[in-house]
Design a protein around this motif. Structure first.
Motif, PDB file in Angstrom:
ATOM      1  N   SER A  66      -0.027  -8.446   2.995  1.00  0.00           N
ATOM      2  CA  SER A  66       0.404  -6.871   2.309  1.00  0.00           C
ATOM      3  C   SER A  66       1.885  -6.442   2.753  1.00  0.00           C
ATOM      4  O   SER A  66       2.963  -8.260   3.599  1.00  0.00           O
ATOM      5  N   THR A  67       2.668  -5.248   2.324  1.00  0.00           N
ATOM      6  CA  THR A  67       3.659  -5.130   2.308  1.00  0.00           C
ATOM      7  C   THR A  67       3.917  -3.709   2.467  1.00  0.00           C
ATOM      8  O   THR A  67       3.267  -3.198   1.775  1.00  0.00           O
ATOM      9  N   ILE A  95       3.951   3.138   3.628  1.00  0.00           N
ATOM     10  CA  ILE A  95       2.531   3.237   2.671  1.00  0.00           C
ATOM     11  C   ILE A  95       2.335   1.242   3.066  1.00  0.00           C
ATOM     12  O   ILE A  95       2.916   0.878   3.108  1.00  0.00           O
ATOM     13  N   GLU A  96       1.306   0.698   2.830  1.00  0.00           N
ATOM     14  CA  GLU A  96       1.341  -0.343   3.822  1.00  0.00           C
ATOM     15  C   GLU A  96       0.597  -0.498   1.951  1.00  0.00           C
ATOM     16  O   GLU A  96      -0.431  -0.169   1.686  1.00  0.00           O
ATOM     17  N   LEU A  97       0.943  -1.869   0.996  1.00  0.00           N
ATOM     18  CA  LEU A  97       0.307  -2.097  -0.247  1.00  0.00           C
ATOM     19  C   LEU A  97      -0.528  -3.324   0.394  1.00  0.00           C
ATOM     20  O   LEU A  97       0.169  -4.096   0.770  1.00  0.00           O
ATOM     21  N   TYR A  98      -1.563  -3.328  -0.320  1.00  0.00           N
ATOM     22  CA  TYR A  98      -2.292  -4.504  -0.317  1.00  0.00           C
ATOM     23  C   TYR A  98      -3.516  -4.896  -1.441  1.00  0.00           C
ATOM     24  O   TYR A  98      -3.088  -3.998  -2.678  1.00  0.00           O
ATOM     25  N   ASN A  99      -4.214  -6.372  -1.605  1.00  0.00           N
ATOM     26  CA  ASN A  99      -4.361  -6.317  -2.497  1.00  0.00           C
ATOM     27  C   ASN A  99      -5.139  -5.804  -2.958  1.00  0.00           C
ATOM     28  O   ASN A  99      -5.221  -5.480  -4.248  1.00  0.00           O
ATOM     29  N   TYR A 100      -6.527  -4.764  -2.851  1.00  0.00           N
ATOM     30  CA  TYR A 100      -7.077  -3.582  -3.408  1.00  0.00           C
ATOM     31  C   TYR A 100      -7.029  -2.142  -2.855  1.00  0.00           C
ATOM     32  O   TYR A 100      -7.825  -1.293  -2.908  1.00  0.00           O
ATOM     33  N   GLY A 101      -5.495  -2.166  -2.400  1.00  0.00           N
ATOM     34  CA  GLY A 101      -5.420  -0.635  -2.301  1.00  0.00           C
ATOM     35  C   GLY A 101      -4.056  -0.563  -1.815  1.00  0.00           C
ATOM     36  O   GLY A 101      -2.877  -1.696  -1.496  1.00  0.00           O
ATOM     37  N   SER A 102      -3.690   0.935  -0.779  1.00  0.00           N
ATOM     38  CA  SER A 102      -2.953   1.276  -0.279  1.00  0.00           C
ATOM     39  C   SER A 102      -2.829   2.459   0.828  1.00  0.00           C
ATOM     40  O   SER A 102      -4.973   2.457   0.727  1.00  0.00           O
ATOM     41  N   THR A 103      -2.509   2.133   1.826  1.00  0.00           N
ATOM     42  CA  THR A 103      -2.519   3.573   3.360  1.00  0.00           C
ATOM     43  C   THR A 103      -1.538   4.096   3.811  1.00  0.00           C
ATOM     44  O   THR A 103      -0.183   3.168   3.226  1.00  0.00           O
TER      45      THR A 103
END
Length: 151
Positions: A66-67, A95-103
């Motif tokens: 993730s980023t 914001i955390e960005l990962y393969n199937y979405g973000s939070t």
């Protein structure tokens, strides 16, 4: 007599703390590490002081597939007797960005920053409990470490 002693102590404390600059640099660039419960994240970090004691710090960190993009407001308080050591309190969002979405997350911070007087380097260590807004999770055991080139 007790009131007079308290007044002298408080006056001395505030006069000493006002004579010490919080930081002797304006901008820094370096490496940030966010670790603890969950993945360890590593990446570039930048800080800019817009007043003597107030700064904004931004990080772009990578790890755990993730980023993490985050920014913090930080207020620096000088440690009396240690002119290049400061308490830091503040907070920010990310914001955390990962393969199937973000939070989206919130991170209050508290810690220390040490600036080497003879070199353009600063180090920080802070506690960053993380609150994930979309799912309500909390990670209280998150910390940050940084090494920065100052100018």
């Amino acid at each position: 007599m007790k009131s007079l002693c308290k007044l002298v102590i408080l006056t001395t404390f505030f006069s000493l703390s006002n004579n010490v600059n919080a930081q002797d640099y304006k901008t820094s660039l370096g490496l940030g590490i966010d670790f603890g419960t969950g993945s360890t994240m590593v990446g570039p970090s930048a800080k800019y002081f817009f007043t003597k004691n107030s700064a904004i710090q931004g990080d772009v960190l990578f790890g755990g597939n993730s980023t993490l993009i985050q920014a913090f407001y930080q207020h620096h308080f000088p440690v009396i007797g240690a002119p290049t050591l400061n308490f830091i309190v503040g907070g920010g969002a990310g914001i955390e960005l990962y393969n199937y979405g973000s939070t989206v997350l919130l991170k209050p911070t508290a810690g220390l920053e040490y600036k080497i007087k003879e070199a353009p380097l600063a180090f920080n260590f802070d506690w960053r409990p993380t609150m994930f807004l979309l799912d309500g999770a909390i990670e209280p055991a998150r910390f940050g470490i940084g090494i920065k080139y100052t100018f």
